[in-house]
Design a protein around this motif. Structure first.
Motif, PDB file in Angstrom:
ATOM      1  N   LEU A 216      -9.998  -4.494  14.110  1.00  0.00           N
ATOM      2  CA  LEU A 216      -9.115  -3.393  14.499  1.00  0.00           C
ATOM      3  C   LEU A 216      -9.992  -2.271  15.037  1.00  0.00           C
ATOM      4  N   SER A 217      -9.813  -1.953  16.285  1.00  0.00           N
ATOM      5  CA  SER A 217     -10.660  -0.950  16.925  1.00  0.00           C
ATOM      6  C   SER A 217     -10.690   0.349  16.128  1.00  0.00           C
ATOM      7  N   GLU A 218     -11.884   0.933  16.026  1.00  0.00           N
ATOM      8  CA  GLU A 218     -12.020   2.203  15.304  1.00  0.00           C
ATOM      9  C   GLU A 218     -11.311   3.340  16.033  1.00  0.00           C
ATOM     10  N   ARG A 219     -10.861   3.072  17.239  1.00  0.00           N
ATOM     11  CA  ARG A 219     -10.131   4.084  18.016  1.00  0.00           C
ATOM     12  C   ARG A 219      -8.613   3.963  17.822  1.00  0.00           C
ATOM     13  N   TYR A 220      -8.198   3.231  16.806  1.00  0.00           N
ATOM     14  CA  TYR A 220      -6.753   3.069  16.579  1.00  0.00           C
ATOM     15  C   TYR A 220      -6.098   4.424  16.336  1.00  0.00           C
ATOM     16  N   VAL A 221      -4.800   4.489  16.611  1.00  0.00           N
ATOM     17  CA  VAL A 221      -4.016   5.706  16.388  1.00  0.00           C
ATOM     18  C   VAL A 221      -2.953   5.398  15.341  1.00  0.00           C
ATOM     19  N   LEU A 222      -2.926   6.176  14.276  1.00  0.00           N
ATOM     20  CA  LEU A 222      -1.931   6.006  13.212  1.00  0.00           C
ATOM     21  C   LEU A 222      -0.979   7.186  13.234  1.00  0.00           C
ATOM     22  N   GLU A 223       0.306   6.899  13.356  1.00  0.00           N
ATOM     23  CA  GLU A 223       1.331   7.941  13.333  1.00  0.00           C
ATOM     24  C   GLU A 223       2.278   7.664  12.170  1.00  0.00           C
ATOM     25  N   VAL A 224       2.420   8.624  11.284  1.00  0.00           N
ATOM     26  CA  VAL A 224       3.309   8.488  10.127  1.00  0.00           C
ATOM     27  C   VAL A 224       4.389   9.560  10.224  1.00  0.00           C
ATOM     28  N   SER A 225       5.650   9.153  10.109  1.00  0.00           N
ATOM     29  CA  SER A 225       6.745  10.115  10.227  1.00  0.00           C
ATOM     30  C   SER A 225       7.874   9.753   9.272  1.00  0.00           C
ATOM     31  N   SER A 226       8.810  10.667   9.152  1.00  0.00           N
ATOM     32  CA  SER A 226      10.006  10.404   8.356  1.00  0.00           C
ATOM     33  C   SER A 226      10.895   9.444   9.128  1.00  0.00           C
TER      34      SER A 226
ATOM     35  N   ARG B   5       0.834  -1.208   0.000  1.00  0.00           N
ATOM     36  CA  ARG B   5       0.000   0.000   0.000  1.00  0.00           C
ATOM     37  C   ARG B   5       0.868   1.257   0.000  1.00  0.00           C
ATOM     38  N   VAL B   6       1.882   1.247   0.837  1.00  0.00           N
ATOM     39  CA  VAL B   6       2.778   2.414   0.917  1.00  0.00           C
ATOM     40  C   VAL B   6       3.539   2.590  -0.393  1.00  0.00           C
ATOM     41  N   GLU B   7       3.997   1.491  -0.978  1.00  0.00           N
ATOM     42  CA  GLU B   7       4.735   1.568  -2.243  1.00  0.00           C
ATOM     43  C   GLU B   7       3.845   2.087  -3.370  1.00  0.00           C
ATOM     44  N   ASP B   8       2.572   1.713  -3.369  1.00  0.00           N
ATOM     45  CA  ASP B   8       1.647   2.203  -4.389  1.00  0.00           C
ATOM     46  C   ASP B   8       1.484   3.717  -4.322  1.00  0.00           C
TER      47      ASP B   8
ATOM     48  N   PRO C 258      20.100  10.600   2.998  1.00  0.00           N
ATOM     49  CA  PRO C 258      19.753  10.757   4.412  1.00  0.00           C
ATOM     50  C   PRO C 258      19.347  12.194   4.723  1.00  0.00           C
ATOM     51  N   GLY C 259      18.197  12.362   5.366  1.00  0.00           N
ATOM     52  CA  GLY C 259      17.721  13.681   5.747  1.00  0.00           C
ATOM     53  C   GLY C 259      17.052  14.465   4.638  1.00  0.00           C
ATOM     54  N   GLU C 260      16.939  13.873   3.440  1.00  0.00           N
ATOM     55  CA  GLU C 260      16.362  14.611   2.310  1.00  0.00           C
ATOM     56  C   GLU C 260      15.173  13.863   1.696  1.00  0.00           C
ATOM     57  N   GLY C 261      14.506  13.074   2.497  1.00  0.00           N
ATOM     58  CA  GLY C 261      13.401  12.269   1.985  1.00  0.00           C
ATOM     59  C   GLY C 261      12.054  12.945   2.117  1.00  0.00           C
ATOM     60  N   VAL C 262      11.219  12.408   2.985  1.00  0.00           N
ATOM     61  CA  VAL C 262       9.845  12.881   3.108  1.00  0.00           C
ATOM     62  C   VAL C 262       9.742  14.108   4.007  1.00  0.00           C
ATOM     63  N   ASN C 263       8.642  14.834   3.828  1.00  0.00           N
ATOM     64  CA  ASN C 263       8.354  15.980   4.678  1.00  0.00           C
ATOM     65  C   ASN C 263       6.976  15.807   5.301  1.00  0.00           C
ATOM     66  N   VAL C 264       6.506  16.811   6.001  1.00  0.00           N
ATOM     67  CA  VAL C 264       5.217  16.731   6.694  1.00  0.00           C
ATOM     68  C   VAL C 264       4.077  16.474   5.724  1.00  0.00           C
ATOM     69  N   ASP C 265       4.116  17.106   4.568  1.00  0.00           N
ATOM     70  CA  ASP C 265       3.052  16.909   3.578  1.00  0.00           C
ATOM     71  C   ASP C 265       3.007  15.471   3.087  1.00  0.00           C
ATOM     72  N   ASP C 266       4.170  14.866   2.882  1.00  0.00           N
ATOM     73  CA  ASP C 266       4.221  13.467   2.457  1.00  0.00           C
ATOM     74  C   ASP C 266       3.583  12.565   3.517  1.00  0.00           C
ATOM     75  N   CYS C 267       3.900  12.825   4.768  1.00  0.00           N
ATOM     76  CA  CYS C 267       3.341  12.019   5.855  1.00  0.00           C
ATOM     77  C   CYS C 267       1.828  12.150   5.917  1.00  0.00           C
ATOM     78  N   ALA C 268       1.335  13.351   5.657  1.00  0.00           N
ATOM     79  CA  ALA C 268      -0.113  13.580   5.674  1.00  0.00           C
ATOM     80  C   ALA C 268      -0.798  12.816   4.542  1.00  0.00           C
ATOM     81  N   VAL C 269      -0.167  12.792   3.380  1.00  0.00           N
ATOM     82  CA  VAL C 269      -0.728  12.070   2.235  1.00  0.00           C
ATOM     83  C   VAL C 269      -0.861  10.593   2.549  1.00  0.00           C
ATOM     84  N   VAL C 270       0.194  10.003   3.095  1.00  0.00           N
ATOM     85  CA  VAL C 270       0.176   8.582   3.422  1.00  0.00           C
ATOM     86  C   VAL C 270      -0.819   8.293   4.534  1.00  0.00           C
ATOM     87  N   SER C 271      -0.870   9.160   5.529  1.00  0.00           N
ATOM     88  CA  SER C 271      -1.786   8.964   6.642  1.00  0.00           C
ATOM     89  C   SER C 271      -3.239   8.951   6.172  1.00  0.00           C
ATOM     90  N   ARG C 272      -3.609   9.907   5.345  1.00  0.00           N
ATOM     91  CA  ARG C 272      -4.998   9.975   4.856  1.00  0.00           C
ATOM     92  C   ARG C 272      -5.354   8.751   4.027  1.00  0.00           C
TER      93      ARG C 272
END
Length: 211
Positions: free
Chosen positions: A121-131, A62-65, A95-109
């Protein structure tokens, strides 16, 4: 009702890594903070276990897509409120030049809509996406080729290369000999070159240095 000991998951109180041989054992009570005896009722873990297995099986694709690379997935939290921590990167980025906050938001959504479909999977799950951060984990064979020439640290449960449980040095690449397990080749600060079987490495990551 029975009296039982409730184990925190994972036992260290942190997170369980993607691909770990240990099956997740979430807390019975999300407000529970450690080992103690209290009254509890048996819980059916099967729906959650099936959801976790399906997520782990399909998440990387999914992430690769979406055009990114899954660097690391860690599970934590409780049965009622599971937590998924993802670290993502752009393929072949420096190193250090990959994803930014916008990229993380795209993947999270994108992943939230998919995760919402998982029964168990509980509907109260917490998803955290970061660099992956400056200390990016090295988890795949290609990582040890991709970051050749970078300074890395490797940690083992035992002594590595007859030196120490933690070694730091320049990554020279991955050694693959027919009939033998993969091994990481490092040049230490004193100039010595050592070879460490990947099977002996518990954790490996980049070491940030100012240039």
């Amino acid at each position: 009702v029975q009296t039982c000991a409730l184990p925190i998951w994972p036992p260290s109180g942190g997170f369980l890594k993607w691909g770990s041989s240990s099956a997740p054992a979430f807390l019975f009570d999300e407000n529970f903070g450690g080992m103690s005896l209290r009254r509890c009722t048996p819980v059916d873990w099967e729906p959650l276990m099936r959801a976790v297995a399906k997520v782990e099986r399909d998440l990387e694709a999914r992430v690769e897509d979406l055009g990114y690379e899954l660097v690391e997935l860690r599970w934590g939290g409780s049965k009622r409120r599971p937590q998924l921590q993802l670290r993502i990167d752009r393929p072949d980025s420096l190193p250090g030049e990959g994803v930014n906050v916008d990229d993380c938001a795209v993947v999270s959504r994108a992943l939230e809509a998919w995760l919402d479909e998982h029964e168990g999977l509980s509907e109260r799950y917490v998803l955290e996406v970061s660099s992956p951060g400056l200390d990016r984990p090295l988890t795949k064979s290609q990582d040890f080729e991709r970051f050749r020439g970078e300074k890395i640290a490797v940690n083992g449960d035992g002594v590595l290369a007859d030196r120490a449980t933690r070694l730091e040095g320049e990554l020279l690449g991955l050694e693959k000999k027919e009939g033998e397990a993969e091994a990481v080749v490092l040049r230490l600060a004193n100039g010595d070159e050592v070879t460490v079987p990947r099977s002996k490495i518990r954790k490996a990551h980049l070491v940030f240095t100012w240039k």
